[in-house]
Design an enzyme around this catalytic site. Structure first.
Site, PDB file in Angstrom:
ATOM      1  N   HIS A  59     -43.075  63.843 -60.900  1.00 16.78           N
ATOM      2  CA  HIS A  59     -43.522  62.512 -61.336  1.00 16.78           C
ATOM      3  C   HIS A  59     -42.436  61.820 -62.147  1.00 16.78           C
ATOM      4  CE1 HIS A  59     -46.551  59.476 -62.174  1.00 16.78           C
ATOM      5  NE2 HIS A  59     -46.280  59.547 -63.465  1.00 16.78           N
ATOM      6  N   GLN A  64     -37.746  53.574 -66.093  1.00 18.92           N
ATOM      7  CA  GLN A  64     -38.096  53.718 -67.510  1.00 18.92           C
ATOM      8  C   GLN A  64     -36.998  54.439 -68.300  1.00 18.92           C
ATOM      9  OE1 GLN A  64     -42.131  55.169 -68.021  1.00 18.92           O
ATOM     10  NE2 GLN A  64     -42.975  53.649 -66.596  1.00 18.92           N
ATOM     11  N   TYR A 124     -43.589  51.468 -58.602  1.00 15.22           N
ATOM     12  CA  TYR A 124     -44.553  50.356 -58.602  1.00 15.22           C
ATOM     13  C   TYR A 124     -43.951  48.979 -58.855  1.00 15.22           C
ATOM     14  CZ  TYR A 124     -44.608  51.372 -63.681  1.00 15.22           C
ATOM     15  OH  TYR A 124     -44.264  51.617 -64.982  1.00 15.22           O
ATOM     16  N   ARG A 208     -58.229  52.495 -62.864  1.00 17.07           N
ATOM     17  CA  ARG A 208     -58.338  51.182 -63.501  1.00 17.07           C
ATOM     18  C   ARG A 208     -57.560  50.107 -62.747  1.00 17.07           C
ATOM     19  NH1 ARG A 208     -53.657  51.253 -66.891  1.00 17.07           N
ATOM     20  NH2 ARG A 208     -53.166  53.430 -67.253  1.00 17.07           N
ATOM     21  N   HIS A 269     -51.272  63.882 -65.364  1.00 22.03           N
ATOM     22  CA  HIS A 269     -51.716  64.003 -66.763  1.00 22.03           C
ATOM     23  C   HIS A 269     -53.011  64.818 -66.918  1.00 22.03           C
ATOM     24  CE1 HIS A 269     -48.514  61.333 -67.820  1.00 22.03           C
ATOM     25  NE2 HIS A 269     -49.060  60.289 -67.213  1.00 22.03           N
ATOM     26  N   ASP A 320     -41.536  61.921 -65.755  1.00 19.42           N
ATOM     27  CA  ASP A 320     -42.304  60.702 -66.043  1.00 19.42           C
ATOM     28  C   ASP A 320     -41.403  59.553 -66.518  1.00 19.42           C
ATOM     29  OD1 ASP A 320     -44.399  58.957 -66.473  1.00 19.42           O
ATOM     30  OD2 ASP A 320     -45.511  60.231 -67.845  1.00 19.42           O
TER      31      ASP A 320
END
Lengths: 430, 430
Positions: A59, A64, A124, A208, A269, A320
């Site tokens: 992941h 980031q 994304y 969500r 997670h 991550d």
């Protein structure tokens, strides 16, 4: 054919010495031979080296990496995950295909040097900041895939679906570029990448961000195409509470209801997963990906490691946010976090006498490969020749013995002990 | 005089560029000059380097390095701290002065390469396995001090007093070599080391291993000689329970009752300290030393970081069992453990706008120096010239800026970014 003769190699039988690794021209392990019988000049002798399978980073959000070290000052009055997310959205809003390529190239090089030979890129940031697609709707995905190719790391692109700003809430400004116009448009992009020969998976972002009318066709597509399905769940308490308010159940219960749990599913997670949710994951044969350095950074809490193990759910690791890139640190702190939670030792450390093989190593290699649908993660015939070469003479390893070498590595070392990294039979660094 | 001209140097005003460090022949910083005005060939230009104060490792048991990786298999039916302690006693029982010198030499070299320039050695393996002193009663202590000298690291020998096997219990077999015949015999050994010019402190092991009739004279000696007093407390719940049973109070309350709390006192761990105990530490001006990698390894739990900070108690770090040697990892996981405990971000990260200077750096340097009574830990005139030279071009640091450089270092890096280490004006590695 190519021949490697390391001093030690970790196979499905544990550490072996005097073993020759035979690699074919496709970079696949052809055979392991029991003795050093080098076929002339094509055999590479590797004295003082122990070979492990390459680590699998299940992941990653590669962009980031740009936030490393820049989110620890006061971001807002309340220092939470959600304030951090705003900083991350600002970084995402700056990306162009060219800029993303450069950032990904450099980050993947750092990742590879750290011993990760494969990565699941949960991607994304798809479209222009307005939400309008680029002329090539997969321009951003291809930037990442080309960076992976040029860095020499194997990228599985987990193309992310993102449709709403929260349960029944419209997209926020900073989320527009994450969203396709329809689930069909999204699935068309997946299809295009597959046809072009790239390694892909589907990744509905979370319960969500993805409503049931998207979730169900995506899950169906994953079933039909036998593709990995990765999804975030239960990272933050607020997400669980909002899910309860909207659907009267927890996120993983909703995934089950929407048909998204299968042996190809990896839940990222699961920090706050309940016993009921864990039982659903176990029954469906799902995997859980923990991300200890990022979960530590974001103050997520500690995953229910002991319950995950008891339920027989395979665990894998991800870097991550890429604030740190070191699989040894991820694995060490998965175990140490678990020890903090339960205040006892040896939570993820299997008793090798009762059950040979290292559970921590499996989390970082074999199980990770399975979560990404890759034929790697162990050193045996038929698997890709992805290796990490450990320098046995490094001071961090001083005092190692064969029986405890993996533990000395996981509990005592950083990636400084990695001498070189091999991907599909090719030496990539060293 | 010697002159260093690094690209950046972290002073009490934060990062400075164009600053010349002037070091005198005793290895003490004489001055910081505002510009590069090199005095001929004696000035060492350090382009691409940022200098930090050397890290201070407040709590080490150097011989436990031999256990690295060897205590994660099943040690006993119940996998606890106490089972680990039995393994550690077995390692301690093997030590000779010569063997201890070799082990310490190698471990201190690894420690120095990791950026620790000073270490507090909490040393308790004193005598022959039978308990009989060696011909030279400080033979073991001197083995450690000579190893430190030969490795080039500054050792403060925290000579440990150990008198009983638990509250009102005789010594166990494996503890005999830790114990002096009387508190006078112990203090005589402290005195001898001091007279010989070594840096020393006193270290009554814990309230369980040292009874009041030893504790009080040791505390008095520390007061009279102005020496550091270090003591383990509240690492394990069982210790707190036994203390309650024996004395009807918690360990730090007992330390207060026995006169052992003062600004020279450092309490190691304090993992399970109560609010009452923390208030006692704060009132007396004591320091607390956390050891995140060892506490993680041993399943101790997470220290009450937020409460320690609120009480204004200085925090310092120690590598303790030396299973890992990396001050950046210790500091990162101090903060991350705190984030896990409190499920919020930025527990130990000070808001630099409100209060300049990095709290994490202070824990690793300035406060540590204070806990060991050393004139080091910051780069300013009058302090020892102990430095860690950071390679600003390392891939782990890519994307750094001056404002966030410390955070990028603490949250994104291992000691791989350390190019060289300086102790008292001398370059020790690189």
């Amino acid at each position: 054919m190519r021949y490697l003769a390391p001093e030690y190699v970790y196979t499905v039988q544990g550490w072996q010495s005097n073993t020759l690794i035979v690699i074919n021209d496709d970079g696949v392990i052809e055979a392991l031979r029991e003795q050093h019988n080098p076929a002339g000049s094509e055999c590479l002798e590797m004295p003082g080296v122990a070979l492990l399978p390459g680590f699998v980073n299940v992941h990653s959000h590669v962009f980031q990496r740009a936030l490393r070290g820049h989110t620890h000052r006061a971001l807002s009055q309340s220092e939470t995950f959600w304030a951090w997310r705003n900083a991350m959205y600002r970084a995402a809003s700056q990306l162009t295909p060219g800029g993303l390529y450069e950032l990904a190239l450099q980050t993947y090089r750092e990742m590879l040097a750290a011993g990760y030979t494969s990565v699941g890129e949960f991607h994304y940031v798809h479209h222009q900041p307005s939400g309008e697609p680029y002329a090539n709707p997969n321009a951003m995905a291809e930037a990442i895939l080309h960076a992976g190719r040029d860095a020499g790391i194997r990228v599985v692109l987990l193309l992310t679906a993102y449709a709403q700003g929260g349960f029944n809430r419209p997209l926020e400004e900073g989320q527009r570029r994450f969203s396709d116009r329809s689930v069909d448009a999204y699935l068309r992009r997946v299809e295009d990448l597959r046809s072009a020969g790239f390694l892909v998976g589907v990744a509905p972002h979370s319960v969500r961000a993805v409503p049931p009318e998207w979730f169900q066709p995506i899950a169906e597509y994953s079933r039909n195409a036998a593709l990995p399905l990765h999804v975030h769940a239960d990272e933050q308490v607020a997400e669980v509470e909002q899910c309860q308010a909207a659907y009267d159940c927890a996120p993983i219960e909703l995934l089950e209801r929407w048909g998204a749990l299968s042996p190809r599913t990896t839940v990222i997670h699961a920090t706050h997963a309940s016993q009921v949710e864990l039982a659903l994951l176990a029954r469906a044969g799902c995997t859980v990906c923990v991300c200890p350095t990022t979960e530590g950074d974001l103050g997520d809490g500690i995953a229910p490691y002991a319950e995950l193990l008891t339920a027989g759910i395979p665990l894998v690791i991800g870097s991550d946010s890429n604030t740190r890139l070191d699989p040894l640190e991820e694995l060490r702190w998965a175990e140490y976090s678990a020890r903090m939670r339960y205040q006892r030792r040896r939570v993820l450390v299997r008793d090798e006498l009762a059950s040979p093989g290292s559970l921590l190593l499996d989390c970082g290699t074999r199980s990770g490969a399975q979560a990404l649908g890759l034929a790697t993660g162990s050193i045996e015939p038929g698997r890709l020749a992805d290796f990490v070469a450990i320098d046995l003479s490094h001071p961090m390893l001083h005092g190692w013995n064969e029986q405890d070498l993996l533990d000395t590595l996981f509990f005592g070392c950083s990636t400084s002990v990695i001498k070189e990294v091999w991907v599909q039979g090719q030496r990539m660094s060293g």
